[in-house]
Every structure is written in structure tokens, then in C-alpha cells.
Design a protein around this motif. Structure first.
Motif, mmCIF file in Angstrom:
data_model
loop_
_atom_site.group_PDB
_atom_site.id
_atom_site.type_symbol
_atom_site.label_atom_id
_atom_site.label_comp_id
_atom_site.label_asym_id
_atom_site.label_seq_id
_atom_site.Cartn_x
_atom_site.Cartn_y
_atom_site.Cartn_z
ATOM 1 N N TYR A 282 0.837 -1.198 0.000
ATOM 2 C CA TYR A 282 0.000 0.000 0.000
ATOM 3 C C TYR A 282 0.874 1.251 0.000
ATOM 4 C CZ TYR A 282 -4.181 -2.732 1.176
ATOM 5 O OH TYR A 282 -5.234 -3.622 1.153
ATOM 6 N N ALA A 327 -3.169 0.665 -3.899
ATOM 7 C CA ALA A 327 -2.716 -0.724 -4.034
ATOM 8 C C ALA A 327 -3.364 -1.353 -5.266
ATOM 9 C CB ALA A 327 -3.066 -1.530 -2.788
ATOM 10 N N GLY A 329 -5.621 -3.939 -7.353
ATOM 11 C CA GLY A 329 -6.936 -4.485 -7.012
ATOM 12 C C GLY A 329 -7.893 -4.455 -8.178
ATOM 13 N N HIS A 348 -8.864 -5.294 -2.774
ATOM 14 C CA HIS A 348 -7.449 -5.628 -2.895
ATOM 15 C C HIS A 348 -7.214 -7.112 -2.619
ATOM 16 C CE1 HIS A 348 -6.758 -1.382 -3.309
ATOM 17 N NE2 HIS A 348 -7.366 -1.147 -2.144
ATOM 18 N N GLN A 372 -1.320 -0.336 -8.540
ATOM 19 C CA GLN A 372 -0.934 0.666 -7.544
ATOM 20 C C GLN A 372 -0.429 1.936 -8.231
ATOM 21 O OE1 GLN A 372 2.845 0.404 -5.105
ATOM 22 N NE2 GLN A 372 1.350 -0.154 -3.528
#
Length: 446
Positions: A282, A327, A329, A348, A372
Motif C-alpha cells: 500500500y 494498491a 486491485g 485488494h 498501484q
């Protein structure tokens, strides 16, 4: 603004100049005073000029020679002049500013397909001419830069065999390694402006340290950055910058270093000087530059009043500021939702989710896979909002959790490149360059 430079083959004219020395000096003096351009130097070793004796000297001057045009005194004089193209320029207007007045060159530039590039596309091209003093064009060079693709184009028009010829060139700029530094006094953005650091480099610094530093909350006054980055030069001028090659930040007792390294056959990435990947699961913040206006926890609601639990973090930023997913996802929702306004939710791989509210524009769709740092929308004030801001939420198993735990609960990627060929040598060289950048910064501060 334009620039003008005069040149002549003075060595070949030396005997003629010696015969006409006095009227030539008088004519040059009249020219300089008439144009308001005077250059002079002062030696600190000389006594105060105010104390010198004043003497008046009267010399007879040949009036016709003194008042004649400089072209008549020095044949072959050429004028070199530059202008930047403007949005409302016509061919005639630009040539007039450049002092070009002959019809032959104007007709060629208006009819030649290659020469039409002079005024097509984005304004701000650098147009330079070499011409005679009576306005006849000898050469025209027009240069423009595509910084996004690191490309330079140049249109060249030359007078040859009584006519004109044009060609389009794409010269290769020379790659330079630049050292830079900056010290935080109030904010990172203000420090980059003060240090003259290009925005393209500043954004890469944020990217390189995004997993370790929240650039709004974590930087302390006095924090120092040392930087090594690419710059590209042509004709003695730096036209654009390239890749951030390495950086170091000393932030209080904490220090972070990074190096851009590209393994054979793989995409480049920022890694530590020990070879550990800088990439985290993250990012520390969904905005590169912002300030937190409301943290997670109880607060007085800005619209409805009264104390109410705030289940996210609010970031203040100008409308239109890009918002990035923190992040990798998949987008599970992208649309409008009551008080959230334009709203995006991303699921995510670790089963957590992040949500982004009040967007002015949504740039993703439900079901889309995102990486990300990818832009999911822009800051706005849709829904229940008092002004442009981003409401950011972190959901763990569906429960809204304090977003500040995102970074502390995630560890660095296990990927390491320290054993790959060439890495140790690259890391050693970067350490030396960062030390030099740091030393230069300290020297400038003193």
C-alpha cells in the motif's frame, strides 16, 4: 523576447578597418547609443573614477561616414535573431518580429509543406534566423520539444542556389547526470520550487518514497533530499529531464535511500541500496501532494453539525487533482452514491478494500483491474462536501478502519535484486553520487 547577435569576418577586413578607424569608431558609438545597448566592465583594482581629472577632447568627424549605415562600413554583416512563436502568430507577423522582409522567403515558407510545421501544433517553438541587415533570409531554424516522449524536432530552411530548401531533423539530445538537493522548510512542494527542481523529477521522488513517507504529515522542517537524475541537453540548453536515478532523504533520525534499477528483461523499479524492493503493498497516501483536514475518529460534522464518528481521512486538494489507488486491485464500485457523491471502491488481494469519495470525475469502471498508483479519478466536491476534497476510507473485512494503519500493517516486498549482475556496482556508484550531492548541498548552505 527576442535576441540579436551581429557577426563579421573582421580578420579579412583588418586593413580596411585600419584605414577607416576613426569614422568606424564614431559610427559604432552612434549605433550603440541609438539602440540603447551599452556594455562595460569595471575593474575593482582601479581608483575611484569620481576622483579622475576631467578633460574634454574634440575630434573632427567625417559626417557622411559617421551617419552612414553600418552595412556600408562592414560588408557581409549578418544578423542572428530569435523569437518564440505565439498562439496568435501569422507567418507575416513572426517574420516581421524576426526582421525578415524579403518576399521570396515568405512565399517559400507559405507554400512549402515541411515549412508549414513552423506554426502548426503547440506554440512556444524557438525560431531563429540568420539574415542580412536589409531583411533577406539566409537560414531559418525552428526547434520544438516533446518532453513527454523525450523527443526534439527541428525545421531547417536554407538559402541555396538562389532558392530555398527545407528539411526536418530529429537531433538526439546529449544525456547528462544532474545532482540536486533541497531542504524542507514548510512543505516538499515549496522546497522543490525554491530549489528549481523540475516537476517531473519531484513527482518521481514522491513515487520512490511513497511507501515510506507521507509527504504531507511525515516530513520535518530541516529534512534534506539529495537527488541524482537524468537531464537532456541540446545546443547548450537543458530541454527536459528523464529518470530519477537515485535519491536519499534525511528526515530527523530516519534515513531512506533509493536507486532506480532495471533487471535484464524486466521493468525498472526503485529499490534500496541493499537491493530490497521499495514497493509496498500500500502507498502511504492516495494523493501525491495534499494536507489532511480531518482524520479518522470523532469530529464536529462540517455540514450537519454535532459530534459524529468520522470513518475515514479527508484530504484537501485543488479540484482536478489526480487521485491514485494505493494498491493493486479490482474496482468493485464506480458511480454515484448519496452523500459520497462520485464514489470508487477497490477490492485488494488481501481482502481489504479502499474507497474514494467526492470525486469530480471517475476514470475507472466496475470490474476493471487497476495497479498501484493508477489514477482512479480527480478531486471534487460532489455529494455532501463543503469544498474540493477527497474522503478516503480503508475497509478490513467490511469494517471501516483507520487509514493510518495501512502502511504500518504492511511490510516490504520480499523481492530482492542484490544478487543480480551489475547491482552491487550500480549501488556503489549511486552511493558516491548521493554523497557528492549531499556535500554540495551542505556547501551551498554555508
Amino acid at each position: 523576447m527576442g535576441t540579436v547577435m551581429y557577426s563579421a569576418r573582421l580578420l579579412l577586413l583588418k586593413p580596411w578597418i585600419q584605414r577607416h578607424q576613426r569614422p568606424l569608431i564614431a559610427a559604432l558609438g552612434s549605433l550603440l547609443l541609438g539602440t540603447g545597448v551599452v556594455a562595460f566592465g569595471v575593474s575593482p583594482a582601479l581608483p575611484d573614477a569620481a576622483q579622475w581629472p576631467v578633460r574634454q577632447v574634440v575630434e573632427p568627424v567625417d559626417t557622411p561616414a559617421a551617419s552612414s549605415d553600418l552595412t556600408a562600413l562592414i560588408p557581409g554583416f549578418l544578423v542572428h535573431q530569435s523569437q518564440v512563436t505565439r498562439r496568435d502568430d501569422s507567418l507575416q507577423a513572426l517574420l516581421r518580429r524576426l526582421g525578415v522582409e524579403d518576399r521570396d522567403s515568405q512565399a517559400f515558407l507559405a507554400s512549402d509543406a515541411t515549412s508549414r510545421l513552423l506554426l502548426t501544433g503547440t506554440p512556444g517553438k524557438l525560431a531563429s534566423v540568420t539574415r542580412t541587415t536589409d531583411g533577406r533570409l539566409k537560414t531559418l531554424s525552428v526547434r520544438w520539444v516533446d518532453a513527454a516522449h523525450q523527443r526534439v524536432s527541428r525545421l531547417v530552411v536554407e538559402q541555396l542556389d538562389g532558392g530555398f530548401r527545407s528539411r526536418l531533423e530529429q537531433p538526439t539530445p546529449r544525456r547528462l547526470i544532474q545532482l540536486g538537493s533541497l531542504t524542507i522548510r514548510s512543505s516538499f512542494f515549496a522546497a522543490t520550487d525554491r530549489a528549481g527542481l523540475p516537476d517531473a523529477v519531484a513527482s518521481q521522488v514522491v513515487e520512490a518514497f511513497a511507501a515510506d513517507i507521507d509527504f504531507q504529515r511525515d516530513l520535518q522542517p530541516g529534512a534534506r533530499f539529495s537527488l541524482v537524475y537524468e537531464a537532456f541537453e541540446l545546443d547548450g540548453e537543458i530541454l527536459f529531464t528523464g529518470q530519477l536515478l537515485g535519491a536519499e532523504v534525511q528526515n530527523g533520525k530516519d534515513a531512506h535511500q533509493t536507486l532506480w534499477f532495471q533487471s535484464p528483461g524486466k521493468a525498472g523499479e526503485f529499490v534500496g541500496l541493499d537491493g530490497s524492493s521499495q514497493r509496498r503493498a500500500y502507498l502511504a497516501s492516495p494523493l501525491a501532494f495534499s494536507r489532511i483536514t480531518s482524520s479518522y475518529g470523532p469530529r464536529i460534522h462540517p455540514v450537519f453539525g454535532g459530534q459524529k464518528a468520522h470513518k475515514g481521512t479527508d484530504y484537501s486538494a485543488p479540484a482536478g487533482t489526480p487521485i491514485r489507488t494505493v494498491a493493486d486491485g479490482v474496482v468493485s464500485f464506480a458511480g454515484r452514491q448519496s452523500g459520497y457523491g462520485n464514489y470508487v471502491v477497490i477490492q485488494h488481494p488481501d481482502k481489504a478494500a479502499t474507497a474514494y469519495a467526492h470525486l469530480s470525475r471517475i476514470d475507472v469502471r466496475a470490474g476493471q483491474r487497476v495497479q498501484q498508483g493508477q489514477t482512479v479519478g480527480t478531486v471534487g466536491a460532489t455529494g455532501t462536501a463543503t469544498g474540493p476534497n477527497l474522503h478516503f476510507e480503508y475497509l478490513v473485512k467490511g469494517v471501516r478502519t483507520n487509514p493510518s494503519q495501512i502502511v504500518s500493517n504492511t511490510s516490504a516486498s520480499a523481492v530482492a535484486v542484490s544478487s543480480l549482475p551489475g547491482f552491487q556496482q550500480a549501488a556503489k556508484a549511486m552511493r558516491e553520487q548521493l554523497d557528492l550531492a549531499s556535500a554540495l548541498a551542505l556547501a551551498d548552505a554555508q
